[in-house]
Write an enzyme that holds these catalytic residues in place. Structure first.
Site, PDB file in Angstrom:
ATOM      1  CB  SER A  39      -0.965  -0.057   1.187  1.00  0.00           C
ATOM      2  OG  SER A  39      -1.963   0.924   1.099  1.00  0.00           O
ATOM      3  CG  ASP A 127      -6.685  -4.182  -2.393  1.00  0.00           C
ATOM      4  OD1 ASP A 127      -7.416  -3.271  -1.964  1.00  0.00           O
ATOM      5  OD2 ASP A 127      -5.449  -4.181  -2.254  1.00  0.00           O
ATOM      6  CG  HIS A 165      -5.471  -2.761   1.070  1.00  0.00           C
ATOM      7  ND1 HIS A 165      -4.826  -2.484  -0.122  1.00  0.00           N
ATOM      8  CD2 HIS A 165      -4.986  -1.866   1.970  1.00  0.00           C
ATOM      9  CE1 HIS A 165      -3.996  -1.476   0.044  1.00  0.00           C
ATOM     10  NE2 HIS A 165      -4.066  -1.082   1.307  1.00  0.00           N
TER      11      HIS A 165
END
Length: 340
Positions: A39, A127, A165
Site C-alpha cells: 500500500s 482488494d 488489502h
C-alpha cells in the site's frame, strides 16, 4: 546523575528509544539491495527504487500505484491513486515524462539504473482499497522507464491472489478476506517467500518454519539529515540473520503500509509478515523503517509519504524520508548514493 543527564534519560524514556541502539556496520553486498512494501509502503518502495535505481537491484510492490501518481497533492492521491473513477486514472505517459525530466535534472537516478532489475507486482483480487488498475499502471510505467535499457527489466506480476488489502502470509495475522489490523492476513500464500524468490532467485539454504533470531529496535533519530523532521518514528527495526553478523549478505528494506507501523500494531508486521525466516535462508538483512502518525502535517494513519506531506521533493533524492532511509542503508554498509 546530574540534571542534564537526568533530563536526557527521561527524554529517552518518553520517546521509547532509551533501549534502542544504532545500526551495526555490516559486510553487505551493496549491489544486491532491494525494497518492498504494501500500500503506502508499495508507493514508498517504488519511489526509493526509482530515485536510487543505480544502487537498488529490484522492488516488490503489493497494492501500490505508479511513481509520482499523486503529483504532490492529497486531492490527486485520493481521486486518482487509490480507486480512480472513470476519467480519473493516472496518465502513465505524463508520469513517465516527469520521471525522465527528474532523471535528467539529477533529482532521481539515471533511468539506466533500472537495467536488468527485478520487479514483482502483486495485487489481491478482493482488494477494495486500492484498484487493481493501479498495479497495471505501475507495470506499464516500469516498462516505459526501462525502455531501451541495456538489459530488459525482469518484471513479473500476479494480480489474481485470493486476498484483500493485506500482506498475505501462510498462517499469521488476521482473516484474509477482511482488510483489518494488523493488515497481515493468513491467506495460505507466502508473499514474503514470493518476494525473495523474485528478487534473489533460489535461496542458499532451506527455509525454516520460524525465524532463528529476533528483530531488534534501533534509534531512527540518529539518521535524521541535518536535523530535518521526516516524520518517522523514534524507533525502527532490523533483522540480522546470524550468518550476516560477519558474513557477506544483501540488504532488503521492507516498508509497512498505513496503520501498520509499530506505533499502531506493535511488532506484528516486523514479526509476522514472514520476511525474517526467508532472510535466514537467503542471507539477507531486513530493515524495517517506521513512520509515525501526525495531524500536522495531516497523516493520521502513519502512511509513508507518497503525496507530499513531508515537502515538495518527497519522491526524489531530496525527499526527507528517502534521505533518512538512505542514511540508514549507508550506516549498515549499503549506500544508496555514491560515497554516502
Amino acid at each position: 546523575m546530574n540534571a542534564c543527564a537526568l533530563a536526557t534519560f527521561a527524554l529517552g524514556l518518553a520517546t521509547g528509544v532509551a533501549h534502542a541502539d544504532g545500526l551495526p556496520k555490516l559486510a553487505l553486498d551493496a549491489s544486491r539491495t532491494t525494497v518492498s512494501g504494501l500500500s503506502s509502503g508499495a508507493y514508498m518502495a517504488h519511489q526509493v527504487h526509482v530515485a536510487y535505481s543505480d544502487h537498488i537491484a529490484g522492488a516488490a510492490l503489493i497494492a501500490g500505484g505508479p511513481y509520482h501518481c499523486a503529483q504532490g497533492t492529497l486531492q490527486t492521491a485520493l481521486a486518482s491513486c487509490m480507486t480512480p473513477a472513470e476519467g480519473k486514472a493516472p496518465d502513465v505517459a505524463a508520469l513517465a515524462a516527469f520521471a525522465k525530466d527528474a532523471a535528467k535534472a539529477g533529482r532521481i537516478a539515471p533511468l539506466a539504473g533500472l537495467s536488468g532489475d527485478h520487479v514483482l507486482i502483486l495485487h489481491g483480487r478482493a482488494d477494495k482499497t486500492v484498484a487493481e488498475s493501479l498495479s497495471t499502471d505501475t507495470a506499464a510505467l516500469y516498462r516505459a522507464l526501462a525502455a531501451g535499457a541495456k538489459k530488459p527489466l525482469d518484471l513479473r506480476k500476479d494480480l489474481a491472489g485470493a486476498y484483500t488489502h493485506t500482506f498475505p502470509t501462510l498462517g499469521a495475522g488476521a482473516a484474509c478476506d477482511v482488510a483489518t489490523a494488523p493488515f497481515v492476513g493468513h491467506c495460505g500464500y507466502d508473499a514474503a517467500g514470493a518476494i525473495f524468490a523474485a528478487l534473489y532467485g533460489r535461496p542458499a539454504h532451506a527455509v525454516a518454519a520460524t525465524a532463528a533470531g529476533e528483530p531488534r529496535a534501533f534509534d531512527q533519530e540518529a539518521y535524521r539529515i541535518a536535523g530535518a523532521d521526516a516524520h518517522l518514528a523514534a524507533k525502527g527495526y532490523i533483522y540480522v540473520p546470524a550468518a550476516c553478523e560477519k558474513g557477506r549478505c544483501a540488504l532488503h528494506v521492507a516498508f509497512h503500509g498505513c496503520q501498520q507501523n509499530a506505533e499502531t500494531i506493535d511488532e506484528a508486521f516486523v514479526r509476522d509478515a514472514g520476511y525474517n525466516r526467508w532472510a535466514d535462508a537467503y542471507g539477507v538483512v531486513v530493515l524495517y523503517p517506521q513512520t509515525r502518525a501526525t495531524m500536522a502535517p495531516l497523516n493520521p494513519k502513519g502512511c509513508w509519504d507518497w503525496w507530499g506531506y513531508s515537502g515538495e521533493a518527497y519522491d526524489t533524492r531530496d525527499g526527507a524520508q528517502l534521505r533518512q532511509v538512505a542514511a540508514m542503508a549507508a550506516a549498515l554498509g549499503a549506500p544508496l548514493l555514491d560515497g554516502r
